[in-house]
Design an enzyme around this catalytic site. Sequence first.
Site, PDB file in Angstrom:
ATOM      1  N   ASP A 141       0.817  -1.206   0.000  1.00  8.78           N
ATOM      2  CA  ASP A 141       0.000   0.000   0.000  1.00  8.78           C
ATOM      3  C   ASP A 141       0.859   1.269   0.000  1.00  8.78           C
ATOM      4  O   ASP A 141       0.724   2.120   0.860  1.00  8.78           O
ATOM      5  CB  ASP A 141      -0.911  -0.071   1.247  1.00  8.78           C
TER       6      ASP A 141
ATOM      7  N   GLU B 264       3.122  -8.336   7.099  1.00  3.31           N
ATOM      8  CA  GLU B 264       1.867  -8.968   6.701  1.00  3.31           C
ATOM      9  C   GLU B 264       2.025  -9.951   5.544  1.00  3.31           C
ATOM     10  O   GLU B 264       1.322  -9.850   4.532  1.00  3.31           O
ATOM     11  CB  GLU B 264       0.826  -7.905   6.356  1.00  3.31           C
TER      12      GLU B 264
ATOM     13  N   TYR C   2      -6.858  -3.297  12.499  1.00  3.05           N
ATOM     14  CA  TYR C   2      -7.591  -2.073  12.144  1.00  3.05           C
ATOM     15  C   TYR C   2      -9.054  -2.210  12.531  1.00  3.05           C
ATOM     16  O   TYR C   2      -9.947  -2.126  11.689  1.00  3.05           O
ATOM     17  CB  TYR C   2      -7.422  -1.796  10.643  1.00  3.05           C
TER      18      TYR C   2
ATOM     19  N   GLU D 280       0.748  -1.811  14.207  1.00  4.41           N
ATOM     20  CA  GLU D 280      -0.009  -0.841  13.412  1.00  4.41           C
ATOM     21  C   GLU D 280      -1.413  -0.745  13.979  1.00  4.41           C
ATOM     22  O   GLU D 280      -1.998  -1.762  14.372  1.00  4.41           O
ATOM     23  CB  GLU D 280      -0.149  -1.278  11.933  1.00  4.41           C
TER      24      GLU D 280
HETATM   25  C1  GCB Z   1      -1.504  -2.356   6.728  1.00  2.00           C
HETATM   26  C2  GCB Z   1      -0.202  -2.302   6.017  1.00  2.00           C
HETATM   27  C3  GCB Z   1       0.177  -0.904   5.595  1.00  2.00           C
HETATM   28  C4  GCB Z   1      -1.044  -0.186   5.042  1.00  2.00           C
HETATM   29  C5  GCB Z   1      -2.064  -0.085   6.152  1.00  2.00           C
HETATM   30  C6  GCB Z   1      -3.372   0.574   5.680  1.00  2.00           C
HETATM   31  O1  GCB Z   1      -1.831  -3.304   7.393  1.00  2.00           O
HETATM   32  O2  GCB Z   1       0.830  -2.891   6.753  1.00  2.00           O
HETATM   33  O3  GCB Z   1       1.200  -0.994   4.636  1.00  2.00           O
HETATM   34  O4  GCB Z   1      -0.748   1.063   4.519  1.00  2.00           O
HETATM   35  O5  GCB Z   1      -2.404  -1.365   6.593  1.00  2.00           O
HETATM   36  O6  GCB Z   1      -3.495   1.774   5.828  1.00  2.00           O
HETATM   37  O7  GCB Z   1      -4.213  -0.128   5.146  1.00  2.00           O
END
Ligand code: GCB
Length: 652
Positions: free
Chosen positions: A207, A451, A504, A540
């Site tokens: 990403d 990931e 997330y 994260e």
């Molecule tokens: C993740 C990734 C990261 C992305 C982020 C997102 O899990 O490790 O590279 O940018 O989520 O914002 O979706």
Amino acid sequence: MLRRPAGAWALLGPLLWGCGLALLQGGMLYPRESRSRERKELDGLWSFRADFSDNRRQGFEQQWYRAPLRESGPTLDMPVPSSFNDVGQDGQLRSFVGWVWYEREITLPQRWTEDLGMRVVLRIGSAHYYAIVWVNGVHVAEHEGGHLPFEADISKLVQSGPLSSCRITIAINNTLSPHTLPPGTILYKTDPSMYPKGYFVQNIKFDFFNYAGLHRTVLLYTTPTTYIDDITVTTDMDQDIGLVNYQIVVQGSDHFQLDVGLLDEEGKVVAKGAGAQGQLQVPNAHLWWPYLMHEHPAYLYSLEVKLTAQTAVGPVSDFYTLPVGIRTVAITERQFLINGKPFYFQGVNKHEDADIRGKGFDWPLLVKDFNLLRWLGANSFRTSHYPYAEEVLQLCDRYGIVVIDESPGVGIMLAESFSNVSLQHHLEVMEEMIRRDKNHPAVVMWSLANEPASFLKPAGYYFKTLIAHTKALDPSRPVTFVTNTNYEADLGAPYVDVICVNSYYSWYHDYGHMEVIQLQLATQFENWYKAYQKPMIQSEYGAGTIAGFHEDPPLMFSEEYQKGLLEQYHVVLDQKRKEYVVGELIWNFADFMTNQSPFRMMGNRKGIFTRQRQPKSAAFLLRERYWRLANETRYHQSAVKSQCVGNSLFTV
Ligand code: GCB
């Protein structure tokens, strides 16, 4: 570094990668000036051309490296260091996939071309992704991988004739295949009713925008022909005696003498040694402490190495000075210890990313980022998702910002990317990375990947092998990779030292439902800990936020939602950090560019700062939290005091 004839490489076509790279030999010391060494940076404007021919091979067919680039067609001015993508007005160049050509003509100091006791080395800090280098039309180096330096000894070439001018040509291909790191695939779109003949796209599983070009400094430096090739330092403590173990590799002669001295910050010699390896003992050593963990963080000694040798051309000396921080790193079932004290990662994930220059190295940006980190009270970051410039790690050493150093193993999703070919390349990348970064006290852990599809069957063998290799190369640091796989399905997790998990909640599912975060996050931690009894980091978490969007009650993409989501995470982190959670790294420090998609509005907006480094509301929330957390430890009292009462936050 791969060295094979450019012609053979070109025949493979622009969109395929070679495999089976030979293991690197030799050291990769940062090029520092000294009494015996000079450096000449080649930053500035280079001539540039992208090869838009159908097969992208015209440059090889017409041998553009044989004569000045301007003679084979039009060229553009291209700044170095910079990505080539965003500096122009041409949309096709922005998304170009294939070979681009850089060229620079320089004049060398006469001594460099005449003194046969001098070695002239060309060093390329980062060329993304595959690079071939010629000097005056002669092939001198090839390298695979976009984030680590490589070198070529060009002494013979520049010292062989009367010429003091030198033409450096670098062809770079940004194509990603299932076996590159990061991996990618080229998809040819063959429906003639929809796409022109030969149409293809580069697909990626990560990403961030696949910026390319000469991202870091290109330079020439000199050493004597008998020279200090590598230094490895590890440190330990015995009561209050600091132990500095060193190992030095010399090239060019078997008959030499090595003298080493360790100097404190006042320039006083505190220990001396001789020979290619040994241990220096420093009574009452000043330890290298992380930022906010001690009133004098980041204490650096200087290891001065002096080589003297007898050679055919007479006596030769070489001098190299390496900054050294004396510190220890260890883990228990529940803790991450630095100098024997529990360390909590209160930090960020970053990207090398900014307007216009893309991933190009930039001093003002770097200094701004470190000022923001210290303003925030962050004591650490992860180099998501690739090794950053060496100058970044040097500043981390100087300021006490702790680093989880990550390889470019991001987006390893396809079964093919777990094959032996890919594994072999990943092993080699770890070697290059450790060789470059091993002496930084700030680096406390290696991260092998982000990931990956670690639930796939071959992932078990892949990570077992990779982790064993990394530990063999560097037994002094813990090793991890960052996962988002379910704890029961993850086949790599058994081999890591620290469990790093990305999640997330209330962002990629349960949209808008922040009320479920606490339950889901607590369950995540408890499941993982029950399964592994290893320290954990929330590596994260975050929410996309458009700076200036406000909604109360909070809605997704508003500043209020980002703050609200973070606060829910913090409730659980505050409980679990008393148990086995040893860190939290926000995603992300700043907004950054990605591929275009309906899911990304001018890039990823999860930054707590905008791409231009202005704070969103969440930055103030996090700042308050990080300084409060720092306040809870007893090692930083004067630091916090100066933060609270002084005008400058940076007196610590
Ligand atoms: C993740 C990734 C990261 C992305 C982020 C997102 O899990 O490790 O590279 O940018 O989520 O914002 O979706």
